[in-house]
Design a protein around this motif. Structure first.
Motif, mmCIF file in Angstrom:
data_model
loop_
_atom_site.group_PDB
_atom_site.id
_atom_site.type_symbol
_atom_site.label_atom_id
_atom_site.label_comp_id
_atom_site.label_asym_id
_atom_site.label_seq_id
_atom_site.Cartn_x
_atom_site.Cartn_y
_atom_site.Cartn_z
ATOM 1 N N ASP A 33 0.795 -1.221 0.000
ATOM 2 C CA ASP A 33 0.000 0.000 0.000
ATOM 3 C C ASP A 33 0.829 1.272 0.000
ATOM 4 O O ASP A 33 0.468 2.262 -0.634
ATOM 5 N N VAL A 34 1.946 1.288 0.725
ATOM 6 C CA VAL A 34 2.777 2.497 0.802
ATOM 7 C C VAL A 34 3.763 2.557 -0.355
ATOM 8 O O VAL A 34 3.874 3.566 -1.050
ATOM 9 N N LEU A 35 4.514 1.462 -0.592
ATOM 10 C CA LEU A 35 5.519 1.476 -1.647
ATOM 11 C C LEU A 35 4.973 1.069 -3.015
ATOM 12 O O LEU A 35 5.664 1.172 -4.017
ATOM 13 N N GLY A 36 3.731 0.582 -3.063
ATOM 14 C CA GLY A 36 3.090 0.296 -4.340
ATOM 15 C C GLY A 36 3.360 -1.076 -4.922
ATOM 16 O O GLY A 36 3.155 -1.298 -6.114
ATOM 17 N N GLY A 37 3.785 -2.025 -4.095
ATOM 18 C CA GLY A 37 4.025 -3.381 -4.577
ATOM 19 C C GLY A 37 2.731 -4.150 -4.802
ATOM 20 O O GLY A 37 1.646 -3.695 -4.443
ATOM 21 N N ARG A 49 5.611 -8.404 -4.957
ATOM 22 C CA ARG A 49 6.395 -8.013 -6.127
ATOM 23 C C ARG A 49 6.491 -6.492 -6.097
ATOM 24 O O ARG A 49 5.477 -5.797 -6.053
ATOM 25 N N LEU A 50 7.707 -5.988 -6.120
ATOM 26 C CA LEU A 50 7.946 -4.550 -6.063
ATOM 27 C C LEU A 50 8.844 -4.186 -7.238
ATOM 28 O O LEU A 50 10.005 -4.616 -7.287
ATOM 29 N N ALA A 51 8.281 -3.464 -8.195
ATOM 30 C CA ALA A 51 8.989 -3.094 -9.428
ATOM 31 C C ALA A 51 9.488 -4.359 -10.110
ATOM 32 O O ALA A 51 8.695 -5.232 -10.427
#
Length: 150
Positions: A33-37, A49-51
């Protein structure tokens, strides 16, 4: 779930980052939610999964047959760090604004370090995360050597 959503290469190797966390749901929410994963697996282990990478999270625990002398636990002292997640971004100003609006608490705003613009934040367990944007290094300007190494 699609194979390409998982850190499971068909050939070669793939780098992921494992974090021992105290509360899987809280950490999962931070990285999604914060880093957009994107949450790929909720638990056992949690995979986000993050980027172009994956964060794998599980609670700590004692030794297992494949690591007989190792105990896993989240960081105990946030002031002493031996490793950290390093995230590279194209636009650190936009990233700082977006993640701050979602609840990220940065230690400082992005600072010009000559080779790069850089700032840090912590996840819910206190893991340090560096966010950087290459600037001077793209033109041959690199960071100063660590103090005491000249």
């Amino acid at each position: 779930m699609r194979r390409e959503d998982l850190p499971a290469p068909e050939a070669g190797i793939l780098l992921t980052h494992f974090l021992t966390v105290s509360d899987v749901a809280r950490s999962r929410a931070f990285y999604a939610d914060v880093l957009g994963g994107e949450v790929v697996l909720d638990e056992n282990p949690c995979i986000v999964r993050l980027a172009n990478g994956w964060i794998i999270m599980n609670p700590g625990g004692g030794p297992t047959p494949d690591k007989p002398d190792v105990t896993l636990r989240p960081p105990g002292d946030p002031q002493t760090v031996s490793g950290f997640l390093n995230i590279r971004v194209a636009d650190i100003g936009a990233c700082h604004r977006e993640w701050s609006a979602r609840g990220a608490e940065f230690l400082t705003p992005p600072l010009d370090r000559r080779a790069e613009l850089r700032c840090y934040l912590r996840d819910p367990d206190g893991y340090l995360i560096e966010v950087g944007q290459a600037t001077g290094m793209l033109e041959g300007v690199f960071a100063d050597p660590p103090a005491g190494t000249r």
